[in-house]
Structures are given as structure tokens and as C-alpha cells.
Design an enzyme around this catalytic site. Sequence first.
Site, PDB file in Angstrom:
ATOM      1  N   ASP A 136      24.423 -21.014  10.698  1.00  0.00           N
ATOM      2  CA  ASP A 136      23.160 -20.547  11.266  1.00  0.00           C
ATOM      3  C   ASP A 136      22.720 -19.245  10.588  1.00  0.00           C
ATOM      4  O   ASP A 136      23.419 -18.702   9.717  1.00  0.00           O
ATOM      5  CB  ASP A 136      23.350 -20.366  12.781  1.00  0.00           C
ATOM      6  CG  ASP A 136      22.101 -20.728  13.577  1.00  0.00           C
ATOM      7  OD1 ASP A 136      20.998 -20.679  13.009  1.00  0.00           O
ATOM      8  OD2 ASP A 136      22.251 -21.044  14.769  1.00  0.00           O
ATOM      9  N   GLU A 175      18.728 -22.445   8.493  1.00  0.00           N
ATOM     10  CA  GLU A 175      17.924 -21.208   8.534  1.00  0.00           C
ATOM     11  C   GLU A 175      16.469 -21.516   8.902  1.00  0.00           C
ATOM     12  O   GLU A 175      15.590 -20.722   8.639  1.00  0.00           O
ATOM     13  CB  GLU A 175      18.113 -20.363   7.268  1.00  0.00           C
ATOM     14  CG  GLU A 175      17.711 -20.990   5.956  1.00  0.00           C
ATOM     15  CD  GLU A 175      16.218 -20.917   5.705  1.00  0.00           C
ATOM     16  OE1 GLU A 175      15.547 -21.916   6.060  1.00  0.00           O
ATOM     17  OE2 GLU A 175      15.737 -19.921   5.140  1.00  0.00           O
ATOM     18  N   GLY A 177      14.039 -23.196   7.976  1.00  0.00           N
ATOM     19  CA  GLY A 177      12.906 -23.243   7.044  1.00  0.00           C
ATOM     20  C   GLY A 177      12.304 -21.875   6.777  1.00  0.00           C
ATOM     21  O   GLY A 177      11.248 -21.775   6.142  1.00  0.00           O
ATOM     22  N   ASP A 201      14.060 -24.816  16.620  1.00  0.00           N
ATOM     23  CA  ASP A 201      14.764 -25.791  17.453  1.00  0.00           C
ATOM     24  C   ASP A 201      13.787 -26.779  18.083  1.00  0.00           C
ATOM     25  O   ASP A 201      12.730 -26.388  18.570  1.00  0.00           O
ATOM     26  CB  ASP A 201      15.561 -25.071  18.536  1.00  0.00           C
ATOM     27  CG  ASP A 201      16.661 -24.208  17.922  1.00  0.00           C
ATOM     28  OD1 ASP A 201      16.774 -24.174  16.677  1.00  0.00           O
ATOM     29  OD2 ASP A 201      17.405 -23.576  18.687  1.00  0.00           O
TER      30      ASP A 201
HETATM   31  C1  GLA Z   1      19.826 -21.690  16.523  1.00  0.00           C
HETATM   32  C2  GLA Z   1      19.943 -23.072  15.892  1.00  0.00           C
HETATM   33  C3  GLA Z   1      20.306 -24.100  16.958  1.00  0.00           C
HETATM   34  C4  GLA Z   1      21.599 -23.702  17.643  1.00  0.00           C
HETATM   35  C5  GLA Z   1      21.437 -22.308  18.226  1.00  0.00           C
HETATM   36  C6  GLA Z   1      22.692 -21.736  18.807  1.00  0.00           C
HETATM   37  O1  GLA Z   1      18.753 -21.601  17.407  1.00  0.00           O
HETATM   38  O2  GLA Z   1      18.734 -23.414  15.278  1.00  0.00           O
HETATM   39  O3  GLA Z   1      20.436 -25.379  16.371  1.00  0.00           O
HETATM   40  O4  GLA Z   1      22.657 -23.735  16.722  1.00  0.00           O
HETATM   41  O5  GLA Z   1      21.015 -21.380  17.225  1.00  0.00           O
HETATM   42  O6  GLA Z   1      22.433 -20.473  19.347  1.00  0.00           O
END
Ligand code: GLA
Length: 486
Positions: A136, A175, A177, A201
Site C-alpha cells: 500500500d 498506490e 493510481g 477503494d
Molecule cells: C487502502 C487500500 C485498501 C486497503 C486499505 C487498508 O485504502 O487501498 O485496499 O488495503 O488501505 O487500510
Amino acid sequence: MGWNSWNSFANIVNSQIVQQQARTLASNGMKEAGYEYVVIDEGWWLGERDAAGSIVVNPKQWPAIQPGQKDGDMANIAAYIHGLGLKAGIYTDAGRDGCSMYPDSGPKLLNTGSEGHYDQDFLQFSKWGFDYVKVDWCGGAKEGLSGAIQYAQIARAIQNAEKITGRKLYFSICEWGSQNPWFWGPGVGGIESTIWRTGGDIIPPVVESLHDAEHDKRVITSENVLDSFDAGLHAEAQHTGYYNDLDMMVMGMRGMTDALDRTHMGLWAISSAPLMVGSDLTRLSRATVSLLTNKEALAIHNDPYGLQPIKVDEPAHGIQIWAKPMAIAGRRVVAILNRTDASTQVKVNWEKLGLKGAPRSLRNVWNGMDLDTANASVSVPAHDLALIIVDGDDKAPVEYPANQDNITGIQATRGPTFARLQYANTSGHVVVVQVKNTSGFSTALALPPTVGSEGGTIGLILPRGTADLSFEGQQAAIRKLDVYLW
Ligand code: GLA
């Protein structure tokens, strides 16, 4: 293909939950269909290291599972997952701090990232037995780091770990995008296959066991699914082994209808996007499992070229026709996407698929029925999607000849264009070459090594315009390029 803990369990993830999900994956038909990774996302580690800098986990969250194991050893859960014939995945951050429980309950914990410990952590993941790592970017973003640099360093740490343990560690870049990973993701750090997230997300997690006001109000809508698809389209960056990641799936979760499930499955399949299911697998209906395991949809997803679709038509506002070039000559897959609130009847204009004459056969994936080629009109309900396999004959391609370092003036002037590249790469490592077009657009093609006199073949989507392809200075050669103008 697999399962990821985040969408349905967020930071409450623990050994019990992962074991239960893994058992369900192994027994509900998904494993047989090809879903293999069980990935533990954020929340598994709270940022503690020992004097040697090694990660320390909560022994209650990750206890011994078998006699002879120690509490607080992540190798326990990896072994459990392997015991079911599945592969295990883990998660970290490229920066010093991770996302730290965001956006769910629990304290904000610092130091849950791997920066400063790349070699140590990725070797540790591999020694524990993990086969997949999602990395991440919360810490990286907070520190203003360069994604291309950090992820290349991580790719090298992964390759070092692989050399030591002999275990492949699949690399998942997350990351969102933010720094255009589709430009540098293919082959980053010399890695042989990668996925990179293309957007934020798909939803904030919906944890059904948490009954707080925040979780109670979370309901998935068609916008969540369509936005992730729209943000994920970087067709020029994607080719065998290198994929845009549209995010974990939310099939069957709160708010999803049968129509939305079909849309979701159809779009992820036609995009050859990672199928990492974020749902609580124990709650899926038979209908949702049967969509996730639909053999024809999965064959579309697993097509060896692994390309994204091209939008070939929008006959009415919100009614879109997407077409994916497949590795089998003359085959296309067409998705008819209805983004509107009303049902529609669509007559597809087959001329837009680059076929010579009319298609020979048309097959509706969802009901397995053949359509009449002479009079194919498809009805698509509101917020639903029809998926059709089309077989016909390709129009003759434009052929660019072989065994040279450069091809200039490749014509893709009608729009994003499908091409097939045959190459040889005797360097023993991944070679990354560029397709540059006259409007300054450049695409990275990562070409894995080829063996002996056998060449490699990839499908690709050329950006609109006139482009040049250069292999100069590489231990690799172009054998042939066929460009199909649709
Ligand atoms: C980000 C990622 C998610 C998940 C969360 C965990 O938002 O995009 O897919 O892994 O972190 O906190």
C-alpha cells in the site's frame, strides 16, 4: 484470483476469520474454478519490531493452529492456507507508516510500513511462506515519496527474497493510481508479473459484525462498481502478466443486486482485472458463487493476452458496447453495459469489431445460449450487462516486418488499436521497451525472457495515433508486428 480480507473484515482480521474464509474458498467451488490466493490485508500487524528489526505480531490474533507451532508466528496461518491447497498473501506499506486502521475502529498506529526494512520484511514474508504481497501507499504518500522509485526497490527486495527462499512472491502494487502506475508499473524493478491498483477503494469496508452507525449506513451502489471500472481503463499499459487492478470485488455484499453482481463480474472478467473477492465468502448466495465460477466468464478473464476491452460504440446515452480482443483468431468478447435506470434492447453493430463479414457465431455467456447471427438483438435490463462471445474471421492485419530494432510509423489512427507482437528476448531477464506515439504518449511493454529459439507473443493495445516501437540497446528483437485496424 482469490480472496482479500479488507472489504468485509477491515482491521478485525485474525486467524479464525482467515481460516474460515480459506475453508469456504476451498469447498464452495471457487478453488476448483481457479481462485487461489487468500490475502490478509491491513490490521494483521500493529507496528511493533524486536531489537533486530523483525516484525512482532499479536500472539492472540495469530495463535498456533497445529501442535508444535508457536503463538504469534505468521507461518502458522500460511501453512494452514497451504494445507488447503491454496496460496497465502500478506500486506504492508511502502512508507514508514501504514494506513493504520483507517477508516475503521482502533487507534492510529504508526510504523506499520516497511520503509527502511524492505529486504528484511520481504524476506520474512517469504520465509513465513507467503506467496503474494500487497504493498500500500499511505506512508509513501504522507512522506511525498516517488512511487516508481519505491516500488522498484521493493521489486528488487522481492527478487532477492525469491532467490533465497526459492518461493515466488507475487507483487501487488496499491498506490490507487496516484502517480500513474500504468506508465511505470509494467516490469518495474525487473519483475516478471505485477498488478497495480488504478483508483481509490471501491467502497469503505462493510463489516457486518460491527454494529455501529458508520458500518450500518454503508451500502454499495452501481456508481461504486462503475467508478472503479472507469478509473481502471489504461488498456495500453496492460498485457500478459501486467494488469490494471480495478480493486477487490464486492460481489454479493450489502446493496449488490443480481444485476449489479453480473455487471461487476462481467466488467472485471472482460478487463482481465484481478478477481480478488473482498466479500465474506460464508454469506454468498448460490447465485453469486455460480457467477464467480462461471466457466465462460473465467475463460474470458484468463485469456492469454489478458487485454482490456475497447469501447467501440455508445448507441444511446449510457448504453455502451465494449469489445475485448482475444488470443484465438477472429474471437472477440463483447459486453453490452446498461448504465441507465431503464431496460434496453440493443442491436450490436458487428462491423465495429474488425471482422471480415458477419460473425459466424454468437454466444450469450450468462445463459449459455447461442444467438441468431442474422438477427441478434439483445435485451439488457437496467444496470445490467450482457456478455457475448463473438467468433468470426479477422480482417487482414497490417504487417510490420521482422528482425530489426525499430519500427516507425505504426498506424493506429482510428482509435486504440489491437496488435500482436512476436519477439525474442535472450537476455535472461525482463526487458522493458517503449511504444511512443507522436502526441507524446508512451507505453511500457514488459517482455519476459524467451527460451532458446522459441519466441514470445503478446497482444497489446496501441494508443491512438502514429507510434514508434524501439528495442534499441536491448538483448531482444522484434520478430513481427501485426496491427489490426478495427
Ligand atoms: C487502502 C487500500 C485498501 C486497503 C486499505 C487498508 O485504502 O487501498 O485496499 O488495503 O488501505 O487500510
